[in-house]
Scaffold this active site. Sequence first.
Site, PDB file in Angstrom:
ATOM      1  N   ILE A  34      -6.838  -9.425 -12.364  1.00  0.00           N
ATOM      2  CA  ILE A  34      -7.146  -8.797 -13.646  1.00  0.00           C
ATOM      3  C   ILE A  34      -8.656  -8.555 -13.714  1.00  0.00           C
ATOM      4  O   ILE A  34      -9.452  -9.471 -13.488  1.00  0.00           O
ATOM      5  CB  ILE A  34      -6.667  -9.687 -14.809  1.00  0.00           C
ATOM      6  CG1 ILE A  34      -5.130  -9.746 -14.765  1.00  0.00           C
ATOM      7  CG2 ILE A  34      -7.141  -9.133 -16.150  1.00  0.00           C
ATOM      8  CD1 ILE A  34      -4.511 -10.700 -15.743  1.00  0.00           C
ATOM      9  N   LEU A  35      -9.026  -7.306 -13.973  1.00  0.00           N
ATOM     10  CA  LEU A  35     -10.449  -6.977 -14.049  1.00  0.00           C
ATOM     11  C   LEU A  35     -11.001  -7.464 -15.388  1.00  0.00           C
ATOM     12  O   LEU A  35     -10.362  -7.302 -16.427  1.00  0.00           O
ATOM     13  CB  LEU A  35     -10.651  -5.465 -13.926  1.00  0.00           C
ATOM     14  CG  LEU A  35     -10.242  -4.841 -12.578  1.00  0.00           C
ATOM     15  CD1 LEU A  35     -10.357  -3.318 -12.645  1.00  0.00           C
ATOM     16  CD2 LEU A  35     -11.077  -5.390 -11.431  1.00  0.00           C
ATOM     17  N   HIS A  55       2.268   0.603 -13.088  1.00  0.00           N
ATOM     18  CA  HIS A  55       3.000  -0.623 -13.422  1.00  0.00           C
ATOM     19  C   HIS A  55       4.508  -0.358 -13.328  1.00  0.00           C
ATOM     20  O   HIS A  55       4.987   0.671 -13.807  1.00  0.00           O
ATOM     21  CB  HIS A  55       2.622  -1.079 -14.835  1.00  0.00           C
ATOM     22  CG  HIS A  55       3.270  -2.362 -15.222  1.00  0.00           C
ATOM     23  ND1 HIS A  55       2.831  -3.585 -14.754  1.00  0.00           N
ATOM     24  CD2 HIS A  55       4.351  -2.615 -15.993  1.00  0.00           C
ATOM     25  CE1 HIS A  55       3.619  -4.538 -15.237  1.00  0.00           C
ATOM     26  NE2 HIS A  55       4.545  -3.981 -15.990  1.00  0.00           N
ATOM     27  N   ASN A  72      -3.929   2.538 -13.722  1.00  0.00           N
ATOM     28  CA  ASN A  72      -3.083   1.527 -13.075  1.00  0.00           C
ATOM     29  C   ASN A  72      -1.654   2.032 -13.051  1.00  0.00           C
ATOM     30  O   ASN A  72      -1.237   2.789 -13.926  1.00  0.00           O
ATOM     31  CB  ASN A  72      -3.138   0.214 -13.864  1.00  0.00           C
ATOM     32  CG  ASN A  72      -2.281  -0.875 -13.241  1.00  0.00           C
ATOM     33  OD1 ASN A  72      -2.254  -1.032 -12.012  1.00  0.00           O
ATOM     34  ND2 ASN A  72      -1.568  -1.634 -14.062  1.00  0.00           N
ATOM     35  N   MET A  85      -3.477  -7.174  -7.643  1.00  0.00           N
ATOM     36  CA  MET A  85      -2.933  -8.288  -8.411  1.00  0.00           C
ATOM     37  C   MET A  85      -4.005  -9.201  -9.012  1.00  0.00           C
ATOM     38  O   MET A  85      -3.792 -10.412  -9.157  1.00  0.00           O
ATOM     39  CB  MET A  85      -1.954  -9.088  -7.542  1.00  0.00           C
ATOM     40  CG  MET A  85      -0.750  -8.260  -7.133  1.00  0.00           C
ATOM     41  SD  MET A  85      -0.071  -7.323  -8.522  1.00  0.00           S
ATOM     42  CE  MET A  85       1.637  -7.279  -8.116  1.00  0.00           C
ATOM     43  N   ASP A 135      -1.993  -4.495 -19.134  1.00  0.00           N
ATOM     44  CA  ASP A 135      -0.984  -3.427 -19.129  1.00  0.00           C
ATOM     45  C   ASP A 135      -0.830  -2.748 -20.503  1.00  0.00           C
ATOM     46  O   ASP A 135       0.292  -2.435 -20.926  1.00  0.00           O
ATOM     47  CB  ASP A 135       0.382  -3.982 -18.668  1.00  0.00           C
ATOM     48  CG  ASP A 135       0.306  -4.567 -17.258  1.00  0.00           C
ATOM     49  OD1 ASP A 135      -0.462  -4.042 -16.439  1.00  0.00           O
ATOM     50  OD2 ASP A 135       1.026  -5.546 -16.977  1.00  0.00           O
ATOM     51  N   GLU A 140       7.438   5.552  -8.358  1.00  0.00           N
ATOM     52  CA  GLU A 140       5.998   5.266  -8.534  1.00  0.00           C
ATOM     53  C   GLU A 140       5.184   6.170  -7.612  1.00  0.00           C
ATOM     54  O   GLU A 140       4.204   6.792  -8.020  1.00  0.00           O
ATOM     55  CB  GLU A 140       5.687   3.809  -8.163  1.00  0.00           C
ATOM     56  CG  GLU A 140       6.214   2.783  -9.119  1.00  0.00           C
ATOM     57  CD  GLU A 140       5.741   1.382  -8.734  1.00  0.00           C
ATOM     58  OE1 GLU A 140       4.606   1.226  -8.277  1.00  0.00           O
ATOM     59  OE2 GLU A 140       6.535   0.432  -8.882  1.00  0.00           O
ATOM     60  N   ASN A 181       1.679   2.968  -2.618  1.00  0.00           N
ATOM     61  CA  ASN A 181       1.025   3.866  -3.593  1.00  0.00           C
ATOM     62  C   ASN A 181      -0.300   4.387  -3.042  1.00  0.00           C
ATOM     63  O   ASN A 181      -0.646   5.549  -3.269  1.00  0.00           O
ATOM     64  CB  ASN A 181       0.839   3.159  -4.941  1.00  0.00           C
ATOM     65  CG  ASN A 181       2.129   3.124  -5.732  1.00  0.00           C
ATOM     66  OD1 ASN A 181       2.672   4.170  -6.096  1.00  0.00           O
ATOM     67  ND2 ASN A 181       2.658   1.932  -5.959  1.00  0.00           N
ATOM     68  N   GLY A 192       0.765  -1.250   0.000  1.00  0.00           N
ATOM     69  CA  GLY A 192       0.000   0.000   0.000  1.00  0.00           C
ATOM     70  C   GLY A 192       0.793   1.294   0.000  1.00  0.00           C
ATOM     71  O   GLY A 192       0.264   2.337   0.384  1.00  0.00           O
TER      72      GLY A 192
HETATM   73  C1  GAR Z   1       3.986  -1.597  -7.183  1.00  0.00           C
HETATM   74  O1  GAR Z   1       5.328  -1.759  -7.545  1.00  0.00           O
HETATM   75  C2  GAR Z   1       3.101  -1.618  -8.416  1.00  0.00           C
HETATM   76  O2  GAR Z   1       3.682  -0.998  -9.536  1.00  0.00           O
HETATM   77  C3  GAR Z   1       2.970  -3.094  -8.632  1.00  0.00           C
HETATM   78  O3  GAR Z   1       2.784  -3.626  -7.345  1.00  0.00           O
HETATM   79  C4  GAR Z   1       3.479  -2.804  -6.409  1.00  0.00           C
HETATM   80  C5  GAR Z   1       2.533  -2.400  -5.304  1.00  0.00           C
HETATM   81  O4  GAR Z   1       3.204  -1.724  -4.290  1.00  0.00           O
HETATM   82  N1  GAR Z   1       1.876  -3.396  -9.496  1.00  0.00           N
HETATM   83  C6  GAR Z   1       1.927  -4.351 -10.418  1.00  0.00           C
HETATM   84  O5  GAR Z   1       2.887  -5.047 -10.591  1.00  0.00           O
HETATM   85  C7  GAR Z   1       0.647  -4.500 -11.208  1.00  0.00           C
HETATM   86  N2  GAR Z   1       0.915  -5.170 -12.430  1.00  0.00           N
HETATM   87  P1  GAR Z   1       2.396  -0.974  -3.144  1.00  0.00           P
HETATM   88  O6  GAR Z   1       1.404  -1.996  -2.588  1.00  0.00           O
HETATM   89  O7  GAR Z   1       3.441  -0.587  -2.152  1.00  0.00           O
HETATM   90  O8  GAR Z   1       1.715   0.199  -3.772  1.00  0.00           O
END
Ligand code: GAR
Length: 195
Positions: free
Chosen positions: A97-98, A114, A112, A95, A150, A179, A22, A20
Amino acid sequence: MEKLNGKKKLRVSVFISGRGTNLKSLINFSNMKNCPIKIVLVITNNKNAKGIYIAKKNKIKLSFINYKNKIKAEKKILVDLKKYNIDLICLAGFMKILSKKIVNFYNGKILNIHPSLLPKYKGLNTHKRVLKNKEKFTGCTVHLVNSKLDSGKIILQKKVRILRNDDKNSLSKRVLKIENLIYPKAIKKFITANL
Ligand code: GAR
């Protein structure tokens, strides 16, 4: 996309499956003066997601979706999104896919983040693959979600240089920091373009 009249904030749901960071960055953004979004709902498929504590600490409503049955899970997601009048969905480490059903329903309103420079390295294990291929740069991308993995329109992207001693962990840490910086910027850019 509902037009913003200068005062009204877009009602956002953030979908998470894990840590979490992000989500945290989006909450910090939403707490800033004159921010165009309000995070009203966090959706997770993982009861043990650390991000749940972040939602709770910030008194954001939380909905757990049991993905044992994907059709039922997505029905519940749609009910929740309707109940909370959600304008915009931000996937943040979600994680699952919708399906087309949700993507079409919220067409052009799902973002999203990525951890790669899309269109390169779609899917999982991006950092491992980037290192294996001896790339000089990687990065992260905020994009619109469409029905292909993606693959939606890119909103914002930032490059990260790969260092000689980088391994999967050091690289993912550095990319994650970026990110967390670009997700709010991408939302601003996206909203401005849709005003
Ligand atoms: C992030 O690195 C995000 O880009 C990735 O999961 C992580 C979540 O981190 N998402 C994917 O790989 C989706 N394809 P967080 O829970 O700390 O935000």
